[in-house]
Write a protein that holds these residues in place. Structure first.
Motif, mmCIF file in Angstrom:
data_model
loop_
_atom_site.group_PDB
_atom_site.id
_atom_site.type_symbol
_atom_site.label_atom_id
_atom_site.label_comp_id
_atom_site.label_asym_id
_atom_site.label_seq_id
_atom_site.Cartn_x
_atom_site.Cartn_y
_atom_site.Cartn_z
ATOM 1 N N THR A 1 -41.672 -23.022 -4.550
ATOM 2 C CA THR A 1 -40.875 -23.535 -3.430
ATOM 3 C C THR A 1 -39.743 -22.552 -3.130
ATOM 4 O OG1 THR A 1 -41.349 -25.852 -3.931
ATOM 5 C CG2 THR A 1 -39.349 -25.407 -2.663
ATOM 6 N N GLY A 2 -39.632 -22.155 -1.863
ATOM 7 C CA GLY A 2 -38.577 -21.220 -1.486
ATOM 8 C C GLY A 2 -37.626 -21.836 -0.493
ATOM 9 N N LEU A 3 -38.048 -22.941 0.095
ATOM 10 C CA LEU A 3 -37.135 -23.606 1.021
ATOM 11 C C LEU A 3 -37.401 -25.100 1.062
ATOM 12 C CD1 LEU A 3 -38.773 -24.150 3.926
ATOM 13 C CD2 LEU A 3 -38.484 -21.697 4.085
ATOM 14 N N ILE A 4 -36.363 -25.812 1.368
ATOM 15 C CA ILE A 4 -36.450 -27.265 1.529
ATOM 16 C C ILE A 4 -35.917 -27.592 2.913
ATOM 17 C CG2 ILE A 4 -35.463 -29.462 0.764
ATOM 18 C CD1 ILE A 4 -35.653 -28.332 -2.112
ATOM 19 N N THR B 1 -32.907 -26.081 7.258
ATOM 20 C CA THR B 1 -33.918 -25.441 6.428
ATOM 21 C C THR B 1 -33.160 -24.630 5.386
ATOM 22 O OG1 THR B 1 -35.289 -25.318 8.402
ATOM 23 C CG2 THR B 1 -36.048 -24.103 6.491
ATOM 24 N N VAL B 2 -33.232 -25.101 4.151
ATOM 25 C CA VAL B 2 -32.354 -24.618 3.088
ATOM 26 C C VAL B 2 -33.142 -23.727 2.128
ATOM 27 C CG1 VAL B 2 -30.786 -25.340 1.233
ATOM 28 C CG2 VAL B 2 -31.095 -26.812 3.261
ATOM 29 N N ARG B 3 -32.773 -22.473 2.024
ATOM 30 C CA ARG B 3 -33.460 -21.590 1.070
ATOM 31 C C ARG B 3 -32.972 -21.885 -0.343
ATOM 32 N NH1 ARG B 3 -33.987 -15.008 1.400
ATOM 33 N NH2 ARG B 3 -34.487 -14.682 -0.802
ATOM 34 N N LEU C 1 -26.419 -21.724 -0.283
ATOM 35 C CA LEU C 1 -25.794 -21.946 1.033
ATOM 36 C C LEU C 1 -25.716 -23.433 1.408
ATOM 37 C CD1 LEU C 1 -27.269 -18.909 3.023
ATOM 38 C CD2 LEU C 1 -24.933 -19.200 2.170
ATOM 39 N N TRP C 2 -26.074 -24.292 0.455
ATOM 40 C CA TRP C 2 -26.062 -25.729 0.743
ATOM 41 C C TRP C 2 -24.737 -26.231 1.314
ATOM 42 C CZ3 TRP C 2 -28.291 -29.699 2.447
ATOM 43 C CH2 TRP C 2 -27.813 -31.003 2.213
ATOM 44 N N PRO C 3 -23.577 -25.823 0.795
ATOM 45 C CA PRO C 3 -22.329 -26.355 1.384
ATOM 46 C C PRO C 3 -22.220 -26.088 2.889
ATOM 47 C CG PRO C 3 -21.887 -25.273 -0.708
ATOM 48 C CD PRO C 3 -23.325 -24.969 -0.374
ATOM 49 N N ARG C 4 -22.701 -24.939 3.337
ATOM 50 C CA ARG C 4 -22.669 -24.647 4.784
ATOM 51 C C ARG C 4 -23.670 -25.514 5.556
ATOM 52 N NH1 ARG C 4 -19.590 -20.220 5.987
ATOM 53 N NH2 ARG C 4 -19.197 -18.802 4.252
ATOM 54 N N HIS C 5 -24.891 -25.662 5.007
ATOM 55 C CA HIS C 5 -25.881 -26.527 5.659
ATOM 56 C C HIS C 5 -25.346 -27.958 5.762
ATOM 57 C CE1 HIS C 5 -29.315 -23.777 5.877
ATOM 58 N NE2 HIS C 5 -29.019 -23.352 4.664
ATOM 59 N N PHE D 1 -35.720 -37.173 5.698
ATOM 60 C CA PHE D 1 -37.009 -36.702 5.234
ATOM 61 C C PHE D 1 -36.838 -35.310 4.649
ATOM 62 C CE2 PHE D 1 -37.673 -39.266 9.087
ATOM 63 C CZ PHE D 1 -38.336 -40.345 8.523
ATOM 64 N N ALA D 2 -37.593 -35.023 3.600
ATOM 65 C CA ALA D 2 -37.542 -33.688 3.003
ATOM 66 C C ALA D 2 -38.950 -33.123 2.893
ATOM 67 C CB ALA D 2 -36.892 -33.757 1.627
ATOM 68 N N GLN D 3 -39.059 -31.826 3.072
ATOM 69 C CA GLN D 3 -40.335 -31.122 2.930
ATOM 70 C C GLN D 3 -40.100 -29.859 2.135
ATOM 71 O OE1 GLN D 3 -40.760 -31.129 7.494
ATOM 72 N NE2 GLN D 3 -42.658 -30.274 6.716
ATOM 73 N N HIS D 4 -41.103 -29.464 1.347
ATOM 74 C CA HIS D 4 -41.037 -28.187 0.637
ATOM 75 C C HIS D 4 -41.763 -27.106 1.422
ATOM 76 C CE1 HIS D 4 -40.743 -31.181 -2.756
ATOM 77 N NE2 HIS D 4 -39.603 -30.526 -2.808
ATOM 78 N N GLY D 5 -41.295 -25.891 1.296
ATOM 79 C CA GLY D 5 -41.974 -24.786 1.965
ATOM 80 C C GLY D 5 -41.741 -23.484 1.218
ATOM 81 N N THR D 6 -42.328 -22.423 1.743
ATOM 82 C CA THR D 6 -42.135 -21.095 1.166
ATOM 83 C C THR D 6 -41.391 -20.239 2.177
ATOM 84 O OG1 THR D 6 -44.294 -20.486 2.030
ATOM 85 C CG2 THR D 6 -44.222 -21.194 -0.263
ATOM 86 N N VAL D 7 -40.715 -19.233 1.687
ATOM 87 C CA VAL D 7 -39.968 -18.343 2.580
ATOM 88 C C VAL D 7 -40.974 -17.506 3.390
ATOM 89 C CG1 VAL D 7 -38.341 -16.412 2.664
ATOM 90 C CG2 VAL D 7 -38.024 -18.243 0.990
ATOM 91 N N PRO D 8 -40.821 -17.476 4.733
ATOM 92 C CA PRO D 8 -41.754 -16.689 5.551
ATOM 93 C C PRO D 8 -41.792 -15.234 5.089
ATOM 94 C CG PRO D 8 -40.274 -17.980 6.938
ATOM 95 C CD PRO D 8 -39.778 -18.121 5.528
ATOM 96 N N GLU D 9 -42.982 -14.676 5.079
ATOM 97 C CA GLU D 9 -43.176 -13.292 4.623
ATOM 98 C C GLU D 9 -42.771 -12.295 5.713
ATOM 99 O OE1 GLU D 9 -44.865 -11.853 1.917
ATOM 100 O OE2 GLU D 9 -45.224 -13.718 0.801
#
Lengths: 264, 264
Positions: free
Chosen positions: B71-74, B21-23, B32-36, B98-106
């Motif tokens: 979008t805040g996370l993929i 889950t990539v912010r 932080l993609w290189p770490r993911h 598979f990829a999904q879009h999401g928002t950062v939890p509040e």
């Protein structure tokens, strides 16, 4: 037959669900369905997945209606459905039910008669708070099955951390000691199979003594015969485990025949 | 964006896969993609899922291009793909992404500032031969998160069978003892988070002493401050665990700010 899952289905996201692989006859009967259904409902209750028994019956009936010729098994997957906030399920989940058709895996008549060769999987099967259930978190079995293929065994035995046999990767373990039928207790890990439940009931009908408990591996050595069962393949005698060898005895053949009669 | 999985995808069938889950920032960066990416490739190698690093980069890039405003996370899911004979994977799997879009939890600014209230989850986290990986077998976390909700906590701490804290349901655990930054070793169970890896590197840059090992729960009591981190939410101070209370200290606020800078 069923549409595929959404990308956000929790079955895919977290393995948040259960499955059953139901063997069916050429005429479209599913003699062990009541046992599959009971286990699925038990699992759903444990996981708090709200599903009506009728929905399961309908799903199986639809899958049977749509079954192409040669269908030997129907796999049902029940998940908690889509959504939620991360691991937290939605407060009112809408479970998904998926069905697939398949054929019964081939085992040669020779292996069915003379028994299969097995080995000991190198990774112990760790404790599972959901032991007994056929849930969708099956990576340990996938990795164990890959080891079985690498080593050229027919099946592999999974031990717990103390070295007690629990089950094979996709079958339950049984042995006969004199008249007594033994199988490992699966309170801490393993899948309590529908074939296993059928066999325990069958032994009960025969008035045969039954022992369900964990025993060290060395205990198996003194068995008169050893065999595996699942509800799709039926009974497979174990001819060999690592360096140990057992004969296929008459009661094992009888269990094998009794099981096949269900689907004839 | 991506089509959904097939019903026979092994991700659904057995949780045979991994996820990240990539912010992402408003301008479409994923710092932080290189770490993911590294963790995903490590997991794929451990599970023997053949995937090219380029395919992961392309999947993320496509998801970023298609991202709706806000979008805040993929979330990326990599599975071994469809097929196989039961648990046994196909000899040449065709992995699915598979990829999904999401928002950062509040999380309210107040909780971020003053800290959250946590409790001890009642089920121990059992040993996992795939410890560290973010694989798709997440039923223990789902059940623990349901307990957190039932009890009205903000998060819950998972202990191992000997009573040593391992992690929270969706975040890694840290504490400061004087200058020393402590976090549990995750060799036997738990997810080695990308936020955790970032923080350990950050502490290293500061020349701060770091201790990565299992410690009994009682050890936490003597901490100067306790906090949680994951790569989406960042740092959340822990104000309370059961009856124990900690202040939010300056170094914890500093880690929190350093993390947020990545996404500003």
């Amino acid at each position: 037959m069923s549409g595929g899952p959404a990308v956000n289905d929790r079955g895919l996201a977290y393995g948040d669900g259960l499955f059953e692989t139901v063997r069916v006859t050429a005429s479209g009967a599913a003699p062990l369905w009541p046992r599959h259904r009971a286990r699925l409902l038990d699992g759903a209750a444990r996981l708090r997945i709200p599903v009506a028994p009728d929905a399961l019956d309908r799903c199986l009936a639809d899958a049977l209606t749509a079954a192409p010729p040669g269908t030997g098994l129907i796999k049902l997957i029940l998940t908690r459905g889509p959504g939620g906030r991360g691991y937290l399920p939605p407060s009112h989940p809408t479970p998904s039910l998926f069905a697939q058709h398949g054929t019964v895996p081939e085992w040669s008549p020779l292996l069915r008669r003379d028994g299969i060769e097995t080995g000991l999987c190198s990774e112990p099967l760790e404790r599972d708070p959901l032991a007994g259930l056929k849930h969708l978190n099956r990576l340990p079995q996938v990795l164990a099955r890959m080891e079985v293929a690498r080593r050229g065994w027919h099946e592999g035995l999974l031990l717990d951390r103390r070295g007690c046999p629990l089950e094979a990767t996709a079958m339950n373990l049984f042995a006969l000691f004199g008249d007594t039928l033994w199988t490992p207790a699966l309170d801490a890990a393993g899948v309590a199979g529908v074939g296993r439940a059928w066999l325990l009931a069958r032994a009960g009908e025969q008035g045969r003594p039954v022992q369900v408990r964990l025993r060290p591996l060395s205990h198996l050595r003194t068995a008169d015969s050893v065999f595996l069962i699942n509800s799709v393949v039926g009974v497979l005698p174990v001819r060999k485990l690592a360096q140990w060898v057992w004969p296929v005895t008459a009661p094992v053949r009888q269990f094998q025949e009794d099981f096949e009669v269900l689907f004839s």
